[in-house]
Design an enzyme around this catalytic site. Structure first.
Site, PDB file in Angstrom:
ATOM      1  CG  HIS A 168     -58.478   6.267 -34.139  1.00  0.00           C
ATOM      2  ND1 HIS A 168     -58.693   5.864 -32.558  1.00  0.00           N
ATOM      3  CD2 HIS A 168     -60.065   6.704 -33.058  1.00  0.00           C
ATOM      4  CE1 HIS A 168     -59.080   5.729 -31.492  1.00  0.00           C
ATOM      5  NE2 HIS A 168     -60.348   6.595 -32.263  1.00  0.00           N
ATOM      6  CD  GLU A 269     -66.526   8.198 -32.177  1.00  0.00           C
ATOM      7  OE1 GLU A 269     -67.605   8.752 -32.772  1.00  0.00           O
ATOM      8  OE2 GLU A 269     -66.314   8.055 -31.625  1.00  0.00           O
TER       9      GLU A 269
END
Ligand SMILES: *[C@@H]1O[C@H](CO)[C@@H](O)[C@H](O)[C@H]1NC(C)=O
Ligand SMILES: *[C@@H]1O[C@H](CO)[C@@H](O)[C@H](O)[C@H]1NC(C)=O
Length: 429
Positions: A168, A269
């Protein structure tokens, strides 16, 4: 209470079988024709593992159910039993990123055609006798020929995919870590939802992060025009910074299929105590990214984050659950060209699963990998045990000092500890 994912024999594709610390360092395995004995061992092991699952009452129920939801189903490229094991190899010699001389800290995909090496392939002579095709066209043709050869083999136990994994763009949590310094970020600020002017719980992109997606959008557009095949499947982490990154990178491009990425829980994550690692509810995610679809079994609430109890995921657990999600993709998706939008820690864990060298990505960076997946005979290996989630120390108020490389000192007596050393954080991930 310290919860452990106990066990585990490595002979099964069952979720528990996959949750082993040593499952990635496996010795060569016997081939399929070596005896029906191994089939019986396999069946016996599956039963044994089932018993272990049934009796491991302390195992986190939600993690187990996530994993179980992913387990069933035949392989996409071949019908196999759930006892089969998939072995991954990152095939070297096609991308700069697997060359030890390429420095991840300075490498930028946009300066090097995503790292695709300028070279010839054994299939060039037939495919491109007049030297008219681009590097991407010739590479794609070569990958297709590899898969054609696999299908000609009666056993059909090997398949190839090209994974493009993008981190990202910069989120508010990344900006805050820079602003406060890593020690103070980890031991106090990352556990807050934000400060008086910024929010970083399930952080969104900063303007810098949005600019990184604009760069990726333009670069993909130019590479598609240069013969990079369009992705046939898109996957994303459920965290908002990834939903935004995927949408802004691909959403405006003219694509042959509608852009409808699949959100997969386990592409998230590292599940640390940081609020940037806690996802929004399914309802909120749907409102935020209405054109994304959810994998089957995606729960309304985040059942994996344990930050409220000061507990975070261990890296052994992260690698093991990354193997589960990669197995799931390879078992159920027959496409070759896949895009995955995820995080630096998670892509690092996936690279471990794929037996690729470590290659850490800055925000907005992208890495392609040619992956060879082989069905191998399950092996019975020694049991291993590791903690899945462990306590992460924090300060209960802003720390007195935060010294890079040393840690921070908590201000008050109400702390859980006196000195926090640097713990893994969202940026380090
Ligand atoms: C391959 O050659 C092209 C054109 O000369 C260049 O732009 C690209 O960076 C080269 N790729 C690599 C990996 O060196
Ligand atoms: C809050 O954190 C952001 C970084 O995310 C920083 O830019 C801003 O100055 C901080 N606000 C205050 C009041 O400290």
């Amino acid at each position: 209470m310290s919860r452990k994912l106990t066990t585990i024999l490595k002979s099964s594709r069952s979720p528990v079988g996959a949750l082993t610390s040593s499952s990635l360092a496996r010795s060569p395995v016997p081939r399929r024709n070596q005896a029906s004995l191994s089939i019986w061992i396999c069946i016996a092991t599956c039963i044994f593992i089932f018993i272990i699952i049934s009796s491991t009452v302390k195992m986190k129920a939600s993690m187990l159910s996530v994993a179980l939801a992913l387990a069933p189903g035949a392989m996409a490229w071949k019908e196999v039993s759930d006892c089969d094991e998939i072995k991954y190899t990152s095939v070297p010699g096609f991308f700069l990123q697997d060359d030890a001389n390429t420095d991840p800290n300075t490498f930028d995909y946009a300066n090097f055609n995503f790292g695709l090496l300028n070279r010839t392939y054994p299939t060039d002579a037939k495919f491109d006798p007049r030297h008219k095709k681009t590097q991407w066209q010739r590479f794609a043709n070569y990958v297709e020929s590899l898969n054609d050869d696999c299908k000609k083999n009666k056993k059909d136990q090997t398949t190839y995919k090209v994974l493009f994994m993008g981190r990202h763009g910069e989120g508010w949590h990344n900006a805050a870590e820079t602003f406060y310094g890593t020690p103070a970020w980890n031991c106090y600020w990352a556990e807050q939802n934000g400060n008086s002017t910024a929010t970083w719980a399930d952080a969104e992109l900063t303007n810098n992060g949005i600019a990184q997606t604009t760069k990726a959008n333009a670069y993909f557009k130019s590479r598609f025009a240069d013969g990079l095949p369009y992705f046939e499947s898109y996957y994303s982490s459920p965290l908002r910074r990834c939903l935004q990154t995927a949408q802004l990178t691909f959403g405006s491009l003219k694509l042959p299929h509608p852009f409808k990425p699949t959100i997969k829980e386990l592409f998230r994550e590292s599940i640390s105590i940081h609020t940037c690692d806690r996802r929004s509810t399914k309802t909120q995610i749907h409102a935020f990214a209405p054109n994304f679809q959810f994998e089957a079994g995606f729960t309304e609430d985040d059942e994996l984050w344990e930050g409220a109890q000061d507990k975070g995921e261990t890296s052994a657990h992260q690698v093991a659950r990354s193997k589960i999600v990669i197995d799931d993709v390879f078992s159920h998706d027959d496409n070759t060209w896949l895009s995955i939008t995820s995080h630096s820690g998670e892509i690092g864990a996936i690279l471990t699963v794929l037996n690729h060298r470590s290659f850490s990505l800055s925000t907005g960076q992208i890495i392609p990998v040619l992956v060879k997946a082989e069905l191998v005979e399950p092996t019975v290996e020694p049991t291993s045990t590791y903690a899945s989630f462990t306590s992460e120390p924090t300060c209960k108020s802003p720390p007195i000092t935060s010294i890079s490389g040393q840690g921070c000192v908590c201000a008050t007596a109400t702390t859980t500890f006196a000195t926090a050393t640097i713990t893994s954080g969202c940026k380090a991930h």
